[in-house]
Design an enzyme around this catalytic site. Structure first.
Site, PDB file in Angstrom:
ATOM      1  N   ASP A 180       0.855  -1.190   0.000  1.00 28.79           N
ATOM      2  CA  ASP A 180       0.000   0.000   0.000  1.00 28.79           C
ATOM      3  C   ASP A 180       0.889   1.238   0.000  1.00 28.79           C
ATOM      4  OD1 ASP A 180      -1.562   2.176   0.659  1.00 28.79           O
ATOM      5  OD2 ASP A 180      -2.596   1.224   2.319  1.00 28.79           O
ATOM      6  N   ILE A 181       0.923   1.969  -1.123  1.00 27.68           N
ATOM      7  CA  ILE A 181       1.714   3.186  -1.216  1.00 27.68           C
ATOM      8  C   ILE A 181       0.794   4.350  -1.600  1.00 27.68           C
ATOM      9  CG2 ILE A 181       2.419   2.488  -3.558  1.00 27.68           C
ATOM     10  CD1 ILE A 181       4.286   4.890  -1.129  1.00 27.68           C
ATOM     11  N   GLU A 182       0.743   5.356  -0.740  1.00 23.49           N
ATOM     12  CA  GLU A 182      -0.166   6.480  -0.949  1.00 23.49           C
ATOM     13  C   GLU A 182       0.509   7.838  -0.844  1.00 23.49           C
ATOM     14  OE1 GLU A 182      -3.650   6.119   1.555  1.00 23.49           O
ATOM     15  OE2 GLU A 182      -3.335   3.949   1.755  1.00 23.49           O
ATOM     16  N   ARG A 183       1.679   7.894  -0.231  1.00 19.20           N
ATOM     17  CA  ARG A 183       2.318   9.180   0.040  1.00 19.20           C
ATOM     18  C   ARG A 183       3.624   9.330  -0.723  1.00 19.20           C
ATOM     19  NH1 ARG A 183       3.067   9.319   6.319  1.00 19.20           N
ATOM     20  NH2 ARG A 183       3.961  11.350   5.780  1.00 19.20           N
ATOM     21  N   TYR A 220      -2.122   8.801  -8.188  1.00 17.80           N
ATOM     22  CA  TYR A 220      -0.771   8.356  -7.849  1.00 17.80           C
ATOM     23  C   TYR A 220      -0.305   7.306  -8.859  1.00 17.80           C
ATOM     24  CZ  TYR A 220       3.052   7.561  -4.467  1.00 17.80           C
ATOM     25  OH  TYR A 220       4.278   7.489  -3.834  1.00 17.80           O
TER      26      TYR A 220
END
Length: 286
Positions: A180-183, A220
């Site tokens: 999970d990559i969001e930033r 993203y």
């Protein structure tokens, strides 16, 4: 015979009752109470416009929340009806609190729940407080389960991979691990971030012998990951009303964060798999 002298008693002096002082107990209490009542009424009148706005705002806020929920529910039904036949699932973490997994079976009391992704780890040092309980509960309830790691861009990628590997034991029938990559990073470039992501993905794939899935938002995905990570399958989040269908190149679509599910208090995220339940089982660990 001589006269007997009679002693007269001195006259009794009656003490005059003291007049109640203005500051005596009872009078003082009544006076203070009256003062505060007048003060409250005075302040209420003086700030009447502000108070009216405040209570109006609170009332409007509740009404707005109810309206947002109603609109969200309508969209949920529309999206789910458009994807009839596809596998439907949830993703949960400690933020959902204690889940009654035996009751987790339908979404909006209508649509069956087939799978669930469960947060396991965060960064290089934090375990989700409910992971163990959720992991076992989902299995007992015969849901297809998967585990995901919330990636912190400013922490060592291999340490994050090691924590996930140490925490999650995947079995036959479980879904592939999820990153999970969001930033975006604060202290490094996007290129360095991508190197870290690849290191996490490689370490996890080598351990579990299966290619991980990447979770992220649609923007993203388009801006940073779509081209350079094209050999991975993606789970995309997009809650916008203009998005009504899952894209062909998305493995999963997280289309809402405001759904009601039996067994879970409050709102929960809902996901659509780009295929039916039989096809979903096909991508699980053998």
């Amino acid at each position: 015979m001589g006269k007997k002298s009679v002693k007269r008693m001195p006259p009794v002096r009656r003490r005059a009752k003291k007049k109640a002082s203005f500051f005596s107990g009872k009078v003082l209490r009544v006076t203070i109470l009256a003062f505060f009542i007048l003060l409250v009424f005075g302040l209420s009148y003086y700030y009447r416009n502000g108070l009216a706005y405040y209570f109006s705002f609170k009332s409007n806020k509740v009404l707005q929340q109810e309206e947002d929920k109603r609109i969200s529910d309508v969209r949920n039904y529309q999206v789910l009806d458009k994807h009839a036949g596809k596998a439907i699932g949830l993703d949960v973490s400690e933020y959902q609190g204690k889940i009654s997994w035996v009751d987790v079976d339908t979404l909006e009391n209508k649509y069956p729940v087939h799978f669930v992704f469960i947060r396991a780890t965060v960064g290089n040092d934090r375990l989700d407080k409910q992971f163990d309980e959720n992991w076992l509960g989902a299995k007992k309830n015969n849901l297809i389960r998967g585990a995901y790691h919330y990636y912190r861009p400013n922490e060592n990628s291999l340490e994050q991979a090691a924590l996930f590997i140490k925490t999650v034991s995947l079995k036959k029938g479980d879904l592939p691990p999820v990153l999970d990559i969001e930033r975006l990073p604060e202290n490094q470039s996007v290129d360095r971030l991508k190197i870290g992501l690849k290191r996490w993905l490689k370490a996890v794939e080598e351990h579990y012998k299966v290619k991980p899935i990447i979770y992220t938002g649609e923007r993203y995905y388009d801006d940073f990951l779509k081209e350079e990570f094209s050999d991975y399958l993606f789970w995309i989040a997009n809650y916008n009303f203009y998005r009504e269908n899952i894209q062909e190149d998305w493995l999963f679509w997280q289309f809402t964060e405001k759904a009601s599910v039996s067994g879970i208090k409050g709102s929960v995220d809902v996901n659509i798999y780009n295929g039916d339940v039989q096809q979903l089982r096909f991508i699980t660990i053998e």
